[in-house]
Design a protein around this motif. Structure first.
Motif, short mmCIF file in Angstrom:
data_model
loop_
_atom_site.label_atom_id
_atom_site.label_comp_id
_atom_site.label_asym_id
_atom_site.label_seq_id
_atom_site.Cartn_x
_atom_site.Cartn_y
_atom_site.Cartn_z
N ASP A 196 -33.33 -15.14 30.45
CA ASP A 196 -34.78 -15.28 30.27
C ASP A 196 -35.07 -15.66 28.82
O ASP A 196 -35.47 -14.83 28.01
CB ASP A 196 -35.46 -13.96 30.65
N SER A 197 -34.83 -16.93 28.49
CA SER A 197 -34.96 -17.37 27.11
C SER A 197 -35.29 -18.85 27.03
O SER A 197 -34.58 -19.68 27.60
CB SER A 197 -33.66 -17.10 26.34
N SER A 198 -36.34 -19.17 26.26
CA SER A 198 -36.69 -20.57 26.02
C SER A 198 -36.42 -21.00 24.58
O SER A 198 -36.67 -22.13 24.20
CB SER A 198 -38.18 -20.80 26.34
N LYS A 199 -35.87 -20.09 23.76
CA LYS A 199 -35.55 -20.39 22.36
C LYS A 199 -34.19 -19.81 22.01
O LYS A 199 -33.86 -18.69 22.40
CB LYS A 199 -36.58 -19.77 21.41
N ASP A 215 -35.62 -25.22 21.04
CA ASP A 215 -35.98 -25.09 22.45
C ASP A 215 -34.73 -25.22 23.30
O ASP A 215 -33.91 -26.13 23.09
CB ASP A 215 -36.99 -26.17 22.85
N THR A 216 -34.60 -24.34 24.29
CA THR A 216 -33.47 -24.46 25.21
C THR A 216 -33.67 -25.62 26.18
O THR A 216 -32.69 -26.19 26.68
CB THR A 216 -33.27 -23.16 26.01
N ALA A 217 -34.93 -25.98 26.45
CA ALA A 217 -35.24 -27.00 27.45
C ALA A 217 -34.50 -28.31 27.16
O ALA A 217 -34.48 -28.79 26.02
CB ALA A 217 -36.74 -27.26 27.50
N ASP A 222 -30.21 -24.01 28.20
CA ASP A 222 -31.29 -23.64 29.11
C ASP A 222 -30.70 -22.96 30.35
O ASP A 222 -30.28 -23.62 31.30
CB ASP A 222 -32.10 -24.87 29.52
N ARG A 224 -32.52 -20.67 32.09
CA ARG A 224 -33.64 -20.01 32.76
C ARG A 224 -33.55 -20.09 34.27
O ARG A 224 -34.00 -19.17 34.98
CB ARG A 224 -34.97 -20.59 32.25
N GLU A 225 -32.96 -21.15 34.78
CA GLU A 225 -32.78 -21.29 36.23
C GLU A 225 -31.34 -20.98 36.65
O GLU A 225 -31.03 -21.05 37.84
CB GLU A 225 -33.17 -22.70 36.69
N ASP A 254 -37.76 -14.16 26.35
CA ASP A 254 -39.18 -14.37 26.64
C ASP A 254 -39.75 -13.08 27.24
O ASP A 254 -39.05 -12.36 27.96
CB ASP A 254 -39.37 -15.52 27.64
#
Length: 345
Positions: A196-199, A215-217, A222, A224-225, A254
């Motif tokens: 659960d992390s976007s950074k 940003d992990t995106a 990333d 998150r999924e 997050d």
């Protein structure tokens, strides 16, 4: 719920916590080290899911901190120094020019006092330690308690508590290397991890935070999924390459405390859920591990385990905007991380 205690040489004690579901957790009073976590696979076969040495004597050196309590500060402190309230504190340079995991006088090298406890639903051991000011270069006398509790629903709870008489830097973690294949039958390449992390925190070539949060995106960071760890091992992304073709980075969580990480191994059916009230964690995928360690089941190798080091960020000592690690005099440090083991069909 049961507790079995074995007395080893050098005043070491080994505590084995067990429940009726086939889960066992073994802990040394030396370094508060978790030497073994046995949990069943989807077919009910109990196997070990952490890295531990074949010979207990190897925990004295323990160059990769297998299973240990890390303190006073988990992680790297740039330049092995920091300033606090107008005073500069110089620490041991234990990782090149930097200070890592408390140095050679870290908590992983101490014999802790212990107290056992158990009930119908849990069994555990409380470890306590008093660290005098100046022993390790940090300010303040420190009283620390770390409690390992095994529950009847296959959760290992780790509670951290500390008090200081002088404002100091502190963030504690456990440095277990997880491998859900069971008895180290394979590497963690195919472990699917969700975070659960976007950074995440950018590192320089010495694995020191640059002060930037990325940003992990759109990157191999990333989770998150959910994705396999091998995505980072095989990546040409600079941050993976810097870490030795893997991960050794701080992820900022997050949202609020709760379920922050899951890891699963499709072959064994094991799944581990990590809940914590820490603001983030370092995920380390044993990128620098070689074949020189004799582990309980086999020799070590790169990517044989993954650490989920829930903690604050030492980068906060040099940079603004990072999860802080300052414990004020008179305040109590209280943190909790829970590892729960499940199986999936």
């Amino acid at each position: 719920m049961k507790i079995k205690t074995e007395v080893l040489k050098n005043d070491w004690k080994l505590f084995e916590l067990s429940n009726d579901n086939g889960m066992k957790v073994s802990v040394l009073n030396y370094g508060g080290i978790i030497t073994n976590i046995t949990v069943p696979d989807r077919n009910g076969k109990p196997e070990n899911v952490v890295l531990g040495y074949k010979d207990y004597e190897d925990y004295v050196q323990n160059p990769v901190f297998l299973g240990a309590i890390i303190g006073r500060v988990a992680g790297r402190i740039a330049g092995a120094e920091f300033s606090l309230n107008g005073e500069n504190y110089e620490l041991e340079k234990s990782d090149g020019e930097n200070h890592l995991h408390g140095g050679s006088k870290g908590f992983h090298q101490e014999i802790w006092d212990t107290r056992e406890f158990q009930s119908d639903t849990e069994a555990g051991v409380e470890l306590s330690l008093t660290r005098k000011e100046g022993v390790d270069g940090y300010p303040g006398n420190l009283d620390v308690k770390v409690t390992y509790t095994l529950t009847d629903n296959n959760s290992l709870q780790i509670n951290y508590q500390a008090d200081t008489d002088k404002t100091t830097a502190l963030t504690l973690t456990n440095h277990s290397y997880f491998n859900l294949t069971g008895d180290l039958k394979g590497t963690v390449h195919d472990h699917k991890v969700k975070i659960d992390s976007s950074k995440f925190v950018e590192l320089d070539e010495n694995l020191i935070p640059t002060g930037r949060q990325l940003d992990t995106a759109g990157t191999t960071f990333d989770f998150r999924e959910g994705q396999r760890l091998s995505e980072g091992f095989n990546s040409s992304y600079e941050q993976n390459k810097i870490a030795g073709d893997g991960y050794d980075h701080y992820f900022i969580f997050d949202g609020e405390a709760g379920e922050k990480v899951t890891a699963s191994d499709e072959t064994s059916g094991r799944k581990m859920v990590v809940e914590t009230d820490q603001p983030g964690m370092v995920m380390y995928t044993s990128n620098s591990m070689d074949s020189s360690l004799q582990l309980a089941e086999r020799d070590s190798e790169k990517y044989l385990g993954v650490c989920f080091e829930t903690q604050g960020s030492p980068a906060s000592l040099q940079h603004d905007g990072f999860p802080g690690i300052i414990l004020e005099a008179g305040e109590t440090y209280k943190k909790k991380t829970v590892f729960t083991f499940l199986t999936e069909d």
